[in-house]
Write an enzyme that holds these catalytic residues in place. Structure first.
Site, short mmCIF file in Angstrom:
data_model
loop_
_atom_site.label_atom_id
_atom_site.label_comp_id
_atom_site.label_asym_id
_atom_site.label_seq_id
_atom_site.Cartn_x
_atom_site.Cartn_y
_atom_site.Cartn_z
N ARG A 222 2.14 1.38 -6.17
CA ARG A 222 2.36 0.48 -4.63
C ARG A 222 1.18 -0.53 -4.51
O ARG A 222 1.28 -1.25 -3.74
CB ARG A 222 2.65 1.20 -3.47
N CYS B 85 0.71 -1.20 -0.01
CA CYS B 85 0.04 0.28 0.08
C CYS B 85 0.97 1.31 -0.04
O CYS B 85 2.09 1.20 0.52
CB CYS B 85 -1.21 0.13 1.33
N LYS C 294 8.01 -12.34 -16.81
CA LYS C 294 7.65 -11.06 -17.53
C LYS C 294 6.29 -11.10 -18.17
O LYS C 294 5.21 -10.58 -18.27
CB LYS C 294 8.61 -10.45 -18.52
N HIS D 184 12.62 -34.00 -19.87
CA HIS D 184 12.64 -34.64 -18.88
C HIS D 184 10.90 -34.78 -18.20
O HIS D 184 10.95 -34.91 -17.04
CB HIS D 184 13.55 -34.27 -17.67
N ASN E 12 0.03 0.90 5.95
CA ASN E 12 0.69 -0.08 5.33
C ASN E 12 1.41 -1.24 6.10
O ASN E 12 2.07 -0.91 6.98
CB ASN E 12 1.75 0.79 4.41
N GLY E 13 1.02 -2.47 5.77
CA GLY E 13 1.71 -3.57 6.63
C GLY E 13 0.54 -4.43 7.02
O GLY E 13 -0.61 -4.54 6.59
N TRP F 79 -3.39 -2.42 -1.43
CA TRP F 79 -3.10 -3.48 -1.86
C TRP F 79 -3.64 -4.52 -0.90
O TRP F 79 -3.13 -4.50 0.25
CB TRP F 79 -1.74 -3.97 -2.21
N GLU G 23 13.05 -15.58 -16.48
CA GLU G 23 12.61 -14.12 -16.37
C GLU G 23 11.85 -13.79 -17.17
O GLU G 23 10.78 -12.94 -16.96
CB GLU G 23 14.12 -13.32 -16.32
N LYS H 147 4.39 -2.82 -6.60
CA LYS H 147 5.64 -2.62 -6.97
C LYS H 147 6.56 -3.03 -5.84
O LYS H 147 7.57 -3.75 -6.13
CB LYS H 147 6.03 -1.21 -7.37
N GLU I 1 3.26 -12.03 -15.47
CA GLU I 1 2.68 -11.01 -14.69
C GLU I 1 1.93 -9.91 -15.47
O GLU I 1 1.12 -9.37 -14.93
CB GLU I 1 3.61 -10.51 -13.64
O1 M6R Z 1 12.11 -4.51 -5.23
P1 M6R Z 1 12.52 -6.06 -5.19
O2 M6R Z 1 13.43 -6.16 -6.44
O3 M6R Z 1 13.07 -6.53 -4.13
O4 M6R Z 1 11.13 -6.66 -5.76
C1 M6R Z 1 11.18 -8.17 -5.90
C2 M6R Z 1 10.06 -8.76 -6.45
O5 M6R Z 1 8.80 -8.43 -5.98
C3 M6R Z 1 10.10 -8.30 -8.05
O6 M6R Z 1 11.10 -8.13 -8.78
C4 M6R Z 1 8.83 -8.73 -8.74
O7 M6R Z 1 9.09 -10.03 -9.07
C5 M6R Z 1 8.42 -7.87 -10.07
N1 M6R Z 1 7.22 -7.62 -10.41
C6 M6R Z 1 9.06 -8.52 -11.20
O8 M6R Z 1 8.73 -7.98 -12.52
#
Ligand code: M6R
Length: 582
Positions: free
Chosen positions: A28, A2, A467, A486, A96-97, A70, A463, A577, A470
């Protein structure tokens, strides 16, 4: 997670400033949002979904708080959106938390006659403050006493209809205070306050700040005053506009040339200090989450192949299971764009308790990880606003490549290689962007996309899958190419898309791509050479750093997949984020 903001100002624009700041925090969390403004009484406005227009009457007031949510406790609804208010309607709080003992506290408060109207953990906070105010404590002491009941993590901002102050406090979630002429601000991060404040102060865990005519900081446990320095803000580091791009995601993909360059421009003294720590260590762990975990895995390949050093890449959320291996001869390299990810911070704190040295590789200036680490290498990628990590990933890989080379005294050469790689970024984008757009149209209804690669490219495959998943919500799975046979090959049938990362046509992944093609797979090659088995081809110029650069066409593909499915690439559903809860 949040985003929270609080404003206290001399003129009566607090609501407007809080609203503008909130819009800069919506990356956020964006399930719902809300504001409270102190005017004659407390005015509250809450909505579900992304931030839209705020009624004018909410602009005016001496004090305001805002929140972009969030959801953790309670479904996404106007009722559960913040701010939450006390029973008498005179206290408003944004949080937030996660309050772990909220049920216990609800029962405790219910016995005292309080009733609740939301499903959130947060609502206990204004109720507890009201309880202490009713015992004739001042606003600050009431907030402090309320906080002593809480287990879990929080950053909160509170205002009261009856008092002229703005109060913030933190434990485990970020909170920064900003100062301008006659205006005080509190927010989850600098993005929100940078346009208004000229100076800032980062609060640490267990600190409470009270703004009225002055700012005063207190220890939450003891109630004693703390003297803290206020720092000048470098606006350049926090400015984040789209510069004409339709979305932050595309802008940030384009910024990767600069991101690689900036990440490689580290001071020799810092690199030497960090290298020394690593060389002296008996054990090295590299930890991260999500994309940062992929960078950690890359790091472990780099350390092994370049410097013959074993560095175990471990998910930060699983690191507790390896703590028995950690001692004062251990170095933990912690990777985090935000520097606020709860899983990373917890792992780092545990490692430090065991005596380990921590090296942070971080993007956000002043974030919690930078303050916990024994040494911090800044990625210098600039603000990354899109929820998807793109330029920060390439910056992380660049720093790790530099470090691995500095362990064998080749960092000057590594800097040159990185700068050459950076120069290739615009060509890679130019050659592949329209191809990515076309492919996205073709794949937009795909059920699954499989992605393969070998060595570091096996990590690129992970990775790339993250991408695509998500941002487009298409199932994607990445793995080391030899693993295909496998098990997963059972899923390959006519027209199933398979992306193969292959540095050139002789790369071992080609054999596995051919195996997939023999089962009808539609093979998308990312390579410096067009192999015969490719049905579609993303070209990467020949480069020693192919494994770092080859993710770019797939970042573009992910972006255009989102657009072709009418999705907002900057704010994918259910994500945020900065993941500040566990
Ligand atoms: O801020 P951070 O690098 O610690 O964040 C880690 C992950 O939450 C972040 O990389 C997340 O997987 C992204 N949405 C990837 O695109």
């Amino acid at each position: 997670m949040c985003g929270i903001i609080g404003v206290l100002c001399k003129n009566s624009n607090a609501g407007k400033i809080a609203y503008e700041g909130l819009k800069r925090l919506d990356y956020r969390g964006y399930d719902s949002w809300g504001l409270a403004v102190k005017n004659d009484g407390l005015l509250i406005y809450k909505r579900t979904g992304k931030i839209t227009k705020l009624p004018k009457k909410m602009f005016y007031g001496s004090c305001a708080i805002g929140h972009t949510r969030w959801a953790t406790h309670g479904k996404i609804s106007v009722r559960n959106a913040h701010p939450h208010i006390s029973q008498n309607g005179k206290i408003a709080v944004v949080h937030n938390g996660v309050i772990e003992n909220f049920q216990e506290l609800r029962d405790f408060l219910a016995k005292k006659g309080f009733s609740f109207s939301t499903e959130t953990d947060t609502e206990v906070i204004p109720m507890l403050i009201e309880l202490y105010l009713s015992r004739n404590l001042c606003f600050r002491e009431s907030v402090r006493k309320a906080l002593l009941h809480l287990k879990g993590s929080y950053a909160i901002v509170a205002i009261s209809e009856l008092h002229n102050s703005l109060i913030g406090a933190r434990r485990g979630s970020p909170l920064v205070a900003g100062f301008a002429n006659g205006t005080f601000l509190l927010a989850s991060d600098m993005q929100a306050i940078a346009p208004y404040a000229t100076k800032a102060m980062f609060l640490e865990d267990s600190e409470l700040i009270e703004f009225n005519r002055k700012a005063k900081v207190y220890d939450i446990e003891t109630g004693k005053r703390i003297n803290k320095p206020v720092k000048k803000i470098d606006l350049k580091l926090h400015s984040a506009d789209k510069r004409g791009f339709e979305h932050y995601m595309l802008k940030e993909i384009y910024e990767q040339e600069q991101a690689i360059k900036n990440a490689s421009l580290q001071s020799n003294a810092l690199i030497e200090k960090v290298t020394k720590l690593i060389k002296q260590a008996e054990k090295v762990f590299i930890i991260g989450c999500g994309t940062s975990m992929h960078a950690a895995m890359f790091g472990s390949y780099f350390f092994a192949s370049i410097a013959s050093i074993q560095a175990n890449a471990i998910l930060a959320s699983e690191f507790q299971n390896f703590l028995n291996l950690v001692n004062k001869r251990t170095v933990v390299i912690a990777l985090s764009q935000s520097g606020e990810t709860a899983d990373i911070l917890e792992a780092v704190k545990s490692a430090k308790e065991k005596g380990a040295s921590v090296i942070g590789i971080v993007n956000v200036v002043g974030s919690s990880l930078t303050r916990l680490a024994d040494a911090t290498i800044m990625m210098n990628a600039g603000p990354e606003i899109c929820v998807l990590a793109t330029k920060s990933y390439l910056a992380q890989l660049s720093v790790l490549y530099l470090l691995a080379n500095s362990l064998i005294k080749k960092h000057e050469q590594a800097k040159k290689e990185l700068s050459e790689a950076a120069r290739l970024v615009p060509t890679i984008i130019k050659t592949n962007e329209s191809k990515a757009k076309r492919l996205a149209k073709k794949l937009k209804n795909a059920k699954s996309i499989f992605i393969i690669g070998k060595r570091e490219s096996a990590v690129t495959a992970l990775e790339a899958a993250l991408k695509i998943k998500e941002v487009s919500y298409i199932h994607a799975e990445g793995f080391a190419s030899a693993e295909l046979k496998h098990g997963t090959i059972a899923l390959i049938e006519k027209n199933v898309p398979v992306i193969a990362f292959a540095s050139d046509a002789s790369d071992e992944s080609i054999t596995n791509a051919i195996e997939a093609k023999s089962r009808g797979g539609f093979i998308i090659g990312v390579s410096s050479e067009k192999a015969k088995c490719f049905d579609y081809f993303f070209a990467i110029p020949k480069s020693k750093l192919f494994s770092i650069l080859s993710i770019i066409p797939i970042q573009l593909l992910a972006y255009y997949l989102a657009l072709s499915r009418n999705l907002d690439p900057d704010k994918p559903r259910n994500l945020a984020k900065s993941v500040t809860v566990k």
